[in-house]
Write a protein that holds these residues in place. Sequence first.
Motif, PDB file in Angstrom:
ATOM      1  N   THR A 313      49.366  66.487  58.607  1.00 26.38           N
ATOM      2  CA  THR A 313      49.749  67.768  58.009  1.00 26.38           C
ATOM      3  C   THR A 313      49.469  68.910  58.966  1.00 26.38           C
ATOM      4  O   THR A 313      50.302  69.807  59.162  1.00 26.38           O
ATOM      5  CB  THR A 313      48.982  67.979  56.691  1.00 26.38           C
ATOM      6  OG1 THR A 313      49.329  66.942  55.772  1.00 26.38           O
ATOM      7  CG2 THR A 313      49.333  69.326  56.080  1.00 26.38           C
ATOM      8  N   PRO A 346      59.995  63.000  58.998  1.00 27.23           N
ATOM      9  CA  PRO A 346      59.382  61.667  59.040  1.00 27.23           C
ATOM     10  C   PRO A 346      59.276  61.129  60.462  1.00 27.23           C
ATOM     11  O   PRO A 346      58.321  60.469  60.807  1.00 27.23           O
ATOM     12  CB  PRO A 346      60.339  60.829  58.185  1.00 27.23           C
ATOM     13  CG  PRO A 346      61.010  61.810  57.279  1.00 27.23           C
ATOM     14  CD  PRO A 346      61.120  63.092  58.087  1.00 27.23           C
ATOM     15  N   VAL A 349      56.166  62.466  62.000  1.00 20.87           N
ATOM     16  CA  VAL A 349      54.925  61.946  61.451  1.00 20.87           C
ATOM     17  C   VAL A 349      54.656  60.531  61.923  1.00 20.87           C
ATOM     18  O   VAL A 349      53.529  60.137  62.170  1.00 20.87           O
ATOM     19  CB  VAL A 349      54.987  61.999  59.905  1.00 20.87           C
ATOM     20  CG1 VAL A 349      53.728  61.417  59.304  1.00 20.87           C
ATOM     21  CG2 VAL A 349      55.167  63.435  59.447  1.00 20.87           C
ATOM     22  N   PRO A 376      59.051  61.351  52.652  1.00 23.62           N
ATOM     23  CA  PRO A 376      59.261  62.763  52.322  1.00 23.62           C
ATOM     24  C   PRO A 376      59.335  62.993  50.820  1.00 23.62           C
ATOM     25  O   PRO A 376      59.800  62.134  50.065  1.00 23.62           O
ATOM     26  CB  PRO A 376      60.598  63.087  53.001  1.00 23.62           C
ATOM     27  CG  PRO A 376      61.308  61.770  53.084  1.00 23.62           C
ATOM     28  CD  PRO A 376      60.244  60.741  53.267  1.00 23.62           C
ATOM     29  N   TRP A 382      55.676  66.066  52.704  1.00 28.33           N
ATOM     30  CA  TRP A 382      55.402  64.651  52.982  1.00 28.33           C
ATOM     31  C   TRP A 382      54.365  64.140  51.998  1.00 28.33           C
ATOM     32  O   TRP A 382      53.465  64.888  51.589  1.00 28.33           O
ATOM     33  CB  TRP A 382      54.904  64.500  54.416  1.00 28.33           C
ATOM     34  CG  TRP A 382      54.825  63.092  54.893  1.00 28.33           C
ATOM     35  CD1 TRP A 382      53.697  62.324  54.959  1.00 28.33           C
ATOM     36  CD2 TRP A 382      55.896  62.269  55.355  1.00 28.33           C
ATOM     37  NE1 TRP A 382      54.007  61.081  55.450  1.00 28.33           N
ATOM     38  CE2 TRP A 382      55.351  61.012  55.710  1.00 28.33           C
ATOM     39  CE3 TRP A 382      57.258  62.483  55.526  1.00 28.33           C
ATOM     40  CZ2 TRP A 382      56.109  59.976  56.213  1.00 28.33           C
ATOM     41  CZ3 TRP A 382      58.021  61.445  56.032  1.00 28.33           C
ATOM     42  CH2 TRP A 382      57.446  60.211  56.366  1.00 28.33           C
TER      43      TRP A 382
END
Length: 392
Positions: A313, A346, A349, A376, A382
């Motif tokens: 995050t 995504p 991440v 997501p 997320w």
Amino acid sequence: MRRFSLWMKAHPAFGDSLIAGLLLLFDLGFGVEAVDRGVSFSAYLAVTLLMLGPLPFRRHHPLGSSYLILGGAFLQLFSHGSYDLGIPVRMSDFALAIALYTLVASTNRKTALIYSGWLLAGTLLWAIFQVGELQAVFLVFMVFVIFGFSWAMGEFVGARRAYQREMEQRLVLLETERDQQAKIAVGEERSRIARELHDVVAHAVSVMIVHADGAAYTIRSQPEVAENAVRTIADTGRLALTEMRRLLGVLRSEDAETQWAPQPDARGVVELAESTRAAGVPVRLEITGDVDDLPVGVGLSVYRIVQEALTNTIKHAGSGTTAMVRLARTPEELRLEVVDNGFGTPHDVVKVSGGNGLIGMRERAAVLGGEFEAGPNPGGGWRVRATFPLAA
């Protein structure tokens, strides 16, 4: 000069006081002529104090000081605004432009627009008092030019300050991300060393067991073979002990706090949330049920998954992001959820921690018989979810 400039930047009230003092000198100089033309000295002095007195405090109290200055302007307008003072405006009237600049740069456009409306009303009333003078229209035009310039300067400075604050926030986030990634890297390295240590010990013990069994079978019939087996056991034990000391020395080379700290568990999620808040990402933590006596493996996995998710995050969600961490324990299972409202993709991440961030979280859940999913949110952001069984 550079030191003086830096000192002035660190003490802005001093510079504002200098501006107020300079305007005060010129204003009092014109006040002598104004009193000679019939203006009340007390009214003139009250206007001067109201318009120039708040200037040193405009940065800390922009709204209050601006409206004090505006009150002084209206007092001037209704006390001696119609007198022919021989000058179009007083020097203290420039405090109105400074106040408008301060509101635009320090507050918001709505507040500045309301203040501009009052300035417009006062300017029109002042123009009415000046009816009959040929220069009234030109003076009103000049007033609007000055106020427009003040607005433009406020927009420029406000945008620059906002950009600087955003850059500072990004630096804080990057530093926190770097620290989190360093901690994760240390944890991964310790896990690798632990696996190596396990391999060394397991191999050495297996060899020693095999030779010990062989020595037991041959000690009577073939003592030479048994002697060699025992010698091999001793040599293998020494090599294993040397390797263990080497690997444990690596683990002990860290600072004392890390050396003696126990493995984290679910209770450490509170500290993770606090450190993430300190990095500039507001985090809400909701814990339902008792998570203090979770099994060691479950508690450690919960901590690592939350740590990885919050690190993602911080790195990918962007500024203005908020996060939610939920832990809910029932007699049968523990449910974990980490949700943010950022705009990270995504693909971004998945790249966390060298591409193994989500894989590592999924493995931790799978080892304990749990379930894991990440993806997501339909409304943006997320979401990470994990479920751990607790029943025997």
